[in-house]
Enzyme design. Structure first.
Site: not given
Length: 92
Positions: A18, A36
């Site tokens: 990320r 996620n």
């Protein structure tokens, strides 16, 4: 302008996916978000110029050095005019 959603499968959580996605999206001037998911995948939306969005989709196919990407599902979506890129912490 185009918009694509990707779902990235493999060892993609706990490997700074990320954070690296955020950094690269900002470099490419792409709007959207990354998060996620509970199933162990990473989901992201990229919106912007075709070349920049395609560059982000191409990057998602391998991710950061510690990741091991098995599959990237790609979905075209209607452009929403998203400004900026963010990491989302909600999981679904």
């Amino acid at each position: 302008m185009i918009r694509k959603r990707v779902v990235v499968h493999g060892r993609v959580q706990g490997v700074f996916f990320r954070q690296e996605c955020l950094r690269r999206a900002r470099v490419h001037g792409v709007g959207g978000w990354v998060r996620n998911r509970l199933d162990g995948t990473v989901e992201a939306v990229f919106e912007g110029g075709r070349e920049n969005v395609e560059a982000m989709v191409a990057w998602a196919r391998h991710g950061p050095p510690s990741a091991h990407v098995d599959l990237v599902e790609t979905f075209e979506e209607p452009v929403e005019g998203v400004a900026g890129f963010e990491v989302r912490y909600d999981r679904s």
